[in-house]
Design an enzyme around this catalytic site. Structure first.
Site, PDB file in Angstrom:
ATOM      1  N   ASP A  12       0.440  -1.466  -0.027  1.00 12.04           N
ATOM      2  CA  ASP A  12       0.352  -0.230  -0.113  1.00 12.04           C
ATOM      3  C   ASP A  12       0.765   1.472  -0.004  1.00 12.04           C
ATOM      4  OD1 ASP A  12      -2.240   1.318   0.071  1.00 12.04           O
ATOM      5  OD2 ASP A  12      -2.162   1.686   2.228  1.00 12.04           O
ATOM      6  N   SER A  13       0.607   2.325  -0.458  1.00 13.62           N
ATOM      7  CA  SER A  13       1.118   3.586  -0.393  1.00 13.62           C
ATOM      8  C   SER A  13       1.334   4.413   1.553  1.00 13.62           C
ATOM      9  CB  SER A  13       0.315   4.614  -1.068  1.00 13.62           C
ATOM     10  OG  SER A  13      -0.822   5.776  -0.529  1.00 13.62           O
ATOM     11  N   CYS A  75      -4.359  -1.539  -2.213  1.00 11.76           N
ATOM     12  CA  CYS A  75      -4.071  -0.101  -2.347  1.00 11.76           C
ATOM     13  C   CYS A  75      -4.462   0.118  -3.683  1.00 11.76           C
ATOM     14  CB  CYS A  75      -2.739   0.369  -2.922  1.00 11.76           C
ATOM     15  SG  CYS A  75      -3.026   2.415  -3.269  1.00 11.76           S
ATOM     16  N   GLU A 160      -5.132   9.517   8.198  1.00 16.39           N
ATOM     17  CA  GLU A 160      -3.543   9.162   8.655  1.00 16.39           C
ATOM     18  C   GLU A 160      -3.372  10.412   9.339  1.00 16.39           C
ATOM     19  OE1 GLU A 160      -1.127   8.268   5.851  1.00 16.39           O
ATOM     20  OE2 GLU A 160      -2.063   7.020   5.193  1.00 16.39           O
ATOM     21  N   CYS A 194     -11.375   2.907  -0.918  1.00 20.43           N
ATOM     22  CA  CYS A 194     -10.148   2.902  -0.137  1.00 20.43           C
ATOM     23  C   CYS A 194      -9.795   2.368   1.277  1.00 20.43           C
ATOM     24  CB  CYS A 194      -9.814   4.184   0.132  1.00 20.43           C
ATOM     25  SG  CYS A 194      -8.446   5.007   0.559  1.00 20.43           S
ATOM     26  N   HIS A 196      -8.444   3.100   3.502  1.00 22.92           N
ATOM     27  CA  HIS A 196      -8.340   4.445   4.951  1.00 22.92           C
ATOM     28  C   HIS A 196     -10.028   3.987   5.467  1.00 22.92           C
ATOM     29  CE1 HIS A 196      -4.650   5.126   3.940  1.00 22.92           C
ATOM     30  NE2 HIS A 196      -4.168   5.799   4.138  1.00 22.92           N
TER      31      HIS A 196
END
Length: 279
Positions: A12-13, A75, A160, A194, A196
């Protein structure tokens, strides 16, 4: 671990792919895993196709050097912008016996059993939404389904920066959900495109119309991977099985360890690595 076998790579990024890793490990704890977060160059969501492809290919080559025979791009942006090119152009040259898989196809396969109206909403980064990858994959499988996307560029940064459970997050979540349902009021199923976004689930639920279903990717990706390995025993034999997990980041391992606690219910140890191609 022999040279003929290796861990499953999860890329993942940043940190979001840990939500996918968590579901995969819960379903298949016996396998070995390596997780890599390209945190030094995150986020990928607003980057060009060329940059995302370059970064993702560097990561894939890094995993191969670690002995991985199978790599999962956990990702959505990398899956949307780089996966197809890597599969079709790069793998035949790098190693035709290794595999790189993404998260879009497994998620797309789940929609038909959940939607009654045939109208699907997709929430993701700018890169994922503007690529049209979800629409392409879903239409391949289910041509009758209507897909509507909404880019949510602030949602991943909210997670994040540990703002995902703060009152300020409500505005951005309500804003984009309102826009999505204004585009298509018949939507009855929403894909969180996504990794997240599962951490925003409690707030997302506040602003969804009643009885709207939400697809969070981790479970579907994990089930798809298990099915893939069952259907491809030759690849399953190449995946080592000692129940180990190693974490790597291209940025600060201390920060990675701290932030990973948002996504995992355990303390971890991470190591820094460099994956950039040198001129």
């Amino acid at each position: 671990m022999s040279r003929e076998t290796g861990p499953i790579g999860i890329f993942d990024s940043g940190y979001g792919g840990l939500t996918v890793l968590s579901e995969i490990r819960a379903l298949m704890p016996e396998y070995d895993y390596i997780y890599l977060g390209d945190n030094a160059r995150a986020p990928y969501g607003s980057r060009s196709y060329e940059r995302v492809y370059q970064f993702t290919l560097e990561a894939v080559k890094w995993f191969f050097r670690q002995g991985c025979r199978l790599v999962i791009l956990a990702c959505n942006t990398a899956s949307a912008k780089a996966l197809r090119t890597i599969q079709q152009i790069d793998l035949p040259t790098l190693d035709p016996d290794r595999r790189v898989l993404g998260v879009i196809r497994p998620t797309a396969e789940s929609v038909s059993t959940l939607s009654q109206s045939g109208h699907i909403g997709v929430l993701g980064t700018e890169g994922t939404i503007y690529s049209g990858s979800y629409e392409l994959e879903i239409r391949k499988l289910f041509p009758h389904i209507t897909i509507t996307g909404e880019a949510c560029p602030m949602w991943a940064p909210l997670v994040e920066n540990r703002e995902y459970d703060k009152p300020g997050a409500n505005y951005f979540i309500q804003q984009h959900l309102q826009k999505l349902f204004e585009k298509d009021p018949l939507i009855d199923t929403v894909i969180l495109a996504c990794t997240h976004y599962p951490l925003l689930m409690d707030k997302i639920a506040l602003y969804l119309p009643k009885d709207t279903k939400v697809i969070s990717q981790g479970r579907y990706v994990a089930e798809s991977l298990r099915d893939y390995l069952w259907r491809h025993p030759e690849m399953d034999k190449k995946c080592s099985k000692q129940g180990s997990i190693y974490y790597f980041t291209t940025d600060s391992p201390e920060r990675f360890e701290q932030e990973a606690s948002i996504f995992l219910n355990e303390q971890i140890s991470a190591r820094r690595t460099d994956i950039e191609q040198k001129a």
